[in-house]
Design a protein around this motif. Structure first.
Motif, PDB file in Angstrom:
ATOM      1  N   GLY A  38      23.716  30.440  34.648  1.00  0.00           N
ATOM      2  CA  GLY A  38      24.231  29.213  35.250  1.00  0.00           C
ATOM      3  C   GLY A  38      25.325  29.466  36.268  1.00  0.00           C
ATOM      4  O   GLY A  38      25.824  28.533  36.894  1.00  0.00           O
ATOM      5  N   ASN A  39      25.694  30.730  36.448  1.00  0.00           N
ATOM      6  CA  ASN A  39      26.750  31.070  37.394  1.00  0.00           C
ATOM      7  C   ASN A  39      26.174  31.195  38.810  1.00  0.00           C
ATOM      8  O   ASN A  39      25.243  31.964  39.039  1.00  0.00           O
ATOM      9  N   PRO A  40      26.724  30.446  39.774  1.00  0.00           N
ATOM     10  CA  PRO A  40      26.232  30.521  41.149  1.00  0.00           C
ATOM     11  C   PRO A  40      26.800  31.731  41.880  1.00  0.00           C
ATOM     12  O   PRO A  40      27.646  31.613  42.771  1.00  0.00           O
ATOM     13  N   GLY A  41      26.341  32.905  41.461  1.00  0.00           N
ATOM     14  CA  GLY A  41      26.843  34.139  42.058  1.00  0.00           C
ATOM     15  C   GLY A  41      25.733  35.141  42.292  1.00  0.00           C
ATOM     16  O   GLY A  41      24.576  34.921  41.913  1.00  0.00           O
ATOM     17  N   THR A  42      26.078  36.262  42.905  1.00  0.00           N
ATOM     18  CA  THR A  42      25.107  37.281  43.286  1.00  0.00           C
ATOM     19  C   THR A  42      24.316  37.824  42.096  1.00  0.00           C
ATOM     20  O   THR A  42      23.088  37.927  42.153  1.00  0.00           O
ATOM     21  N   ALA A  43      25.025  38.192  41.023  1.00  0.00           N
ATOM     22  CA  ALA A  43      24.368  38.812  39.870  1.00  0.00           C
ATOM     23  C   ALA A  43      23.315  37.898  39.251  1.00  0.00           C
ATOM     24  O   ALA A  43      22.182  38.319  38.987  1.00  0.00           O
ATOM     25  N   HIS A 100      32.142  20.181  42.457  1.00  0.00           N
ATOM     26  CA  HIS A 100      32.700  19.732  41.170  1.00  0.00           C
ATOM     27  C   HIS A 100      33.477  20.840  40.463  1.00  0.00           C
ATOM     28  O   HIS A 100      33.487  20.914  39.234  1.00  0.00           O
ATOM     29  N   PHE A 101      34.113  21.713  41.239  1.00  0.00           N
ATOM     30  CA  PHE A 101      34.956  22.802  40.729  1.00  0.00           C
ATOM     31  C   PHE A 101      34.166  23.829  39.907  1.00  0.00           C
ATOM     32  O   PHE A 101      34.751  24.580  39.127  1.00  0.00           O
ATOM     33  N   LYS A 102      32.844  23.865  40.102  1.00  0.00           N
ATOM     34  CA  LYS A 102      32.003  24.829  39.405  1.00  0.00           C
ATOM     35  C   LYS A 102      31.512  25.890  40.392  1.00  0.00           C
ATOM     36  O   LYS A 102      30.558  25.665  41.138  1.00  0.00           O
ATOM     37  N   GLY A 103      32.202  27.020  40.395  1.00  0.00           N
ATOM     38  CA  GLY A 103      31.861  28.070  41.348  1.00  0.00           C
ATOM     39  C   GLY A 103      31.543  29.385  40.686  1.00  0.00           C
ATOM     40  O   GLY A 103      31.317  29.463  39.474  1.00  0.00           O
ATOM     41  N   GLY A 104      31.543  30.442  41.500  1.00  0.00           N
ATOM     42  CA  GLY A 104      31.207  31.769  41.015  1.00  0.00           C
ATOM     43  C   GLY A 104      32.413  32.507  40.466  1.00  0.00           C
ATOM     44  O   GLY A 104      33.455  31.908  40.180  1.00  0.00           O
ATOM     45  N   LYS A 105      32.278  33.836  40.369  1.00  0.00           N
ATOM     46  CA  LYS A 105      33.324  34.659  39.764  1.00  0.00           C
ATOM     47  C   LYS A 105      34.054  35.531  40.778  1.00  0.00           C
ATOM     48  O   LYS A 105      34.923  36.314  40.422  1.00  0.00           O
ATOM     49  N   ALA A 106      33.665  35.427  42.044  1.00  0.00           N
ATOM     50  CA  ALA A 106      34.403  36.019  43.168  1.00  0.00           C
ATOM     51  C   ALA A 106      34.400  37.551  43.227  1.00  0.00           C
ATOM     52  O   ALA A 106      35.307  38.141  43.793  1.00  0.00           O
ATOM     53  N   VAL A 107      33.396  38.195  42.672  1.00  0.00           N
ATOM     54  CA  VAL A 107      33.340  39.651  42.730  1.00  0.00           C
ATOM     55  C   VAL A 107      33.153  40.137  44.166  1.00  0.00           C
ATOM     56  O   VAL A 107      33.896  40.989  44.652  1.00  0.00           O
ATOM     57  N   PRO A 142      34.624  45.137  37.487  1.00  0.00           N
ATOM     58  CA  PRO A 142      35.279  44.349  38.540  1.00  0.00           C
ATOM     59  C   PRO A 142      36.732  44.008  38.212  1.00  0.00           C
ATOM     60  O   PRO A 142      37.583  43.982  39.102  1.00  0.00           O
ATOM     61  N   LEU A 143      37.003  43.761  36.933  1.00  0.00           N
ATOM     62  CA  LEU A 143      38.369  43.436  36.527  1.00  0.00           C
ATOM     63  C   LEU A 143      39.276  44.668  36.604  1.00  0.00           C
ATOM     64  O   LEU A 143      40.433  44.567  37.027  1.00  0.00           O
ATOM     65  N   VAL A 144      38.744  45.828  36.227  1.00  0.00           N
ATOM     66  CA  VAL A 144      39.497  47.076  36.360  1.00  0.00           C
ATOM     67  C   VAL A 144      39.781  47.354  37.829  1.00  0.00           C
ATOM     68  O   VAL A 144      40.884  47.766  38.200  1.00  0.00           O
ATOM     69  N   PHE A 145      38.780  47.108  38.648  1.00  0.00           N
ATOM     70  CA  PHE A 145      38.901  47.285  40.099  1.00  0.00           C
ATOM     71  C   PHE A 145      40.035  46.436  40.666  1.00  0.00           C
ATOM     72  O   PHE A 145      40.926  46.940  41.366  1.00  0.00           O
ATOM     73  N   MET A 146      40.047  45.155  40.339  1.00  0.00           N
ATOM     74  CA  MET A 146      41.066  44.263  40.879  1.00  0.00           C
ATOM     75  C   MET A 146      42.446  44.537  40.294  1.00  0.00           C
ATOM     76  O   MET A 146      43.460  44.473  40.998  1.00  0.00           O
ATOM     77  N   LEU A 147      42.503  44.836  39.007  1.00  0.00           N
ATOM     78  CA  LEU A 147      43.790  45.098  38.371  1.00  0.00           C
ATOM     79  C   LEU A 147      44.434  46.363  38.933  1.00  0.00           C
ATOM     80  O   LEU A 147      45.632  46.378  39.237  1.00  0.00           O
ATOM     81  N   SER A 148      43.638  47.415  39.084  1.00  0.00           N
ATOM     82  CA  SER A 148      44.181  48.668  39.613  1.00  0.00           C
ATOM     83  C   SER A 148      44.619  48.508  41.065  1.00  0.00           C
ATOM     84  O   SER A 148      45.673  49.029  41.470  1.00  0.00           O
ATOM     85  N   MET A 171      39.848  35.705  38.310  1.00  0.00           N
ATOM     86  CA  MET A 171      38.597  36.367  37.943  1.00  0.00           C
ATOM     87  C   MET A 171      38.477  36.519  36.428  1.00  0.00           C
ATOM     88  O   MET A 171      37.413  36.285  35.851  1.00  0.00           O
ATOM     89  N   ALA A 172      39.576  36.922  35.793  1.00  0.00           N
ATOM     90  CA  ALA A 172      39.572  37.102  34.337  1.00  0.00           C
ATOM     91  C   ALA A 172      39.249  35.790  33.633  1.00  0.00           C
ATOM     92  O   ALA A 172      38.513  35.770  32.632  1.00  0.00           O
ATOM     93  N   PHE A 173      39.798  34.698  34.158  1.00  0.00           N
ATOM     94  CA  PHE A 173      39.513  33.379  33.587  1.00  0.00           C
ATOM     95  C   PHE A 173      38.028  33.044  33.719  1.00  0.00           C
ATOM     96  O   PHE A 173      37.406  32.549  32.769  1.00  0.00           O
ATOM     97  N   LYS A 174      37.451  33.326  34.879  1.00  0.00           N
ATOM     98  CA  LYS A 174      36.033  33.045  35.093  1.00  0.00           C
ATOM     99  C   LYS A 174      35.136  33.946  34.240  1.00  0.00           C
ATOM    100  O   LYS A 174      34.022  33.569  33.890  1.00  0.00           O
ATOM    101  N   PHE A 175      35.639  35.135  33.925  1.00  0.00           N
ATOM    102  CA  PHE A 175      34.878  36.094  33.129  1.00  0.00           C
ATOM    103  C   PHE A 175      35.185  35.993  31.634  1.00  0.00           C
ATOM    104  O   PHE A 175      34.732  36.831  30.851  1.00  0.00           O
ATOM    105  N   ARG A 176      35.969  34.965  31.240  1.00  0.00           N
ATOM    106  CA  ARG A 176      36.506  34.936  29.877  1.00  0.00           C
ATOM    107  C   ARG A 176      35.424  35.026  28.800  1.00  0.00           C
ATOM    108  O   ARG A 176      35.613  35.720  27.786  1.00  0.00           O
ATOM    109  N   TYR A 177      34.298  34.364  28.987  1.00  0.00           N
ATOM    110  CA  TYR A 177      33.242  34.409  27.972  1.00  0.00           C
ATOM    111  C   TYR A 177      32.536  35.766  27.983  1.00  0.00           C
ATOM    112  O   TYR A 177      32.132  36.273  26.933  1.00  0.00           O
TER     113      TYR A 177
END
Length: 204
Positions: A38-43, A100-107, A142-148, A171-177
């Motif tokens: 249901g995520n509107p993203g590349t993956a 409606h504030f429903k977007g992707g995860k921004a990778v 992706p989270l390790v990438f952004m954090l580092s 990103m972490a919030f969007k990836f929470r699940y």
């Protein structure tokens, strides 16, 4: 201060262009939020609708990020604003008011922002790709990438470092699940090396 605020606003407006929704509507004639994760993203686009749909979505996300940053730089000629524009694009991509504030995860978005801001983005991006291949996971790398990258920027300058940390938090919030599923052993495994070998004909 005004230029930073406007950079975020411009970035947010560009971020509202959700490539997956555009590809879904005009190329697939389907709503991508109703398929797969249901995520509107590349993956999700690539996994559900095929490689071409995934590539088109990725190109769209990269292009909107590039255009937003180029526009702000053309107006103000300030490299620092790249971080603020990128933050705006991330917010617009993850929480688009026009969807409606429903977007992707921004990778893809964050990848483009970091590379445009500092060549170190390429190094951290390569590390993330290696981690993806080793871990067979699309959440943690992706989270390790952004954090580092954020921590590296903090060692150089507080202001852009904080901007990138906020992007990481979003990103972490969007990836929470997905993070929860990973640590509970229910995360989806993606064997990139297997896919590449298969495409090259190494595996039959």
């Amino acid at each position: 201060m005004l230029s930073k605020f406007l950079a975020v606003i411009i970035g947010y407006l560009f971020g509202n262009f959700i490539s997956a929704m555009f590809v879904g509507k005009y190329y697939l004639h389907k709503d991508p939020t109703k398929y797969g994760s249901g995520n509107p993203g590349t993956a999700n686009m690539g996994a559900v609708f095929g490689k071409k749909a995934g590539i088109l979505t990725c190109i769209g996300d990269l292009l909107k990020t590039l255009l937003a940053i180029c526009l702000v730089y053309a107006i103000y000629h300030q490299h620092l604003l790249t971080a603020y524009t990128g933050l705006g694009v991330v917010l617009g991509h993850c929480f688009p008011v026009f969807n409606h504030f429903k977007g992707g995860k921004a990778v893809a978005v964050t990848a483009m922002v970091t590379v445009l801001y500092d060549w170190a983005g390429l190094i951290t991006l390569l590390i993330a790709l290696v981690l993806t291949a080793i871990m067979q996971n699309l959440t943690i790398p992706p989270l390790v990438f952004m954090l580092s990258f954020s921590i590296y920027q903090l060692t150089k300058s507080l202001e852009p470092g904080l901007a990138f940390l906020i992007m990481t938090a979003v990103m972490a919030f969007k990836f929470r699940y997905d993070i929860r599923d990973f640590f509970t052993g229910h995360g989806k495994r993606v064997d990139i090396l297997y896919t590449i070998k298969k495409k090259l004909g190494i595996l039959k």
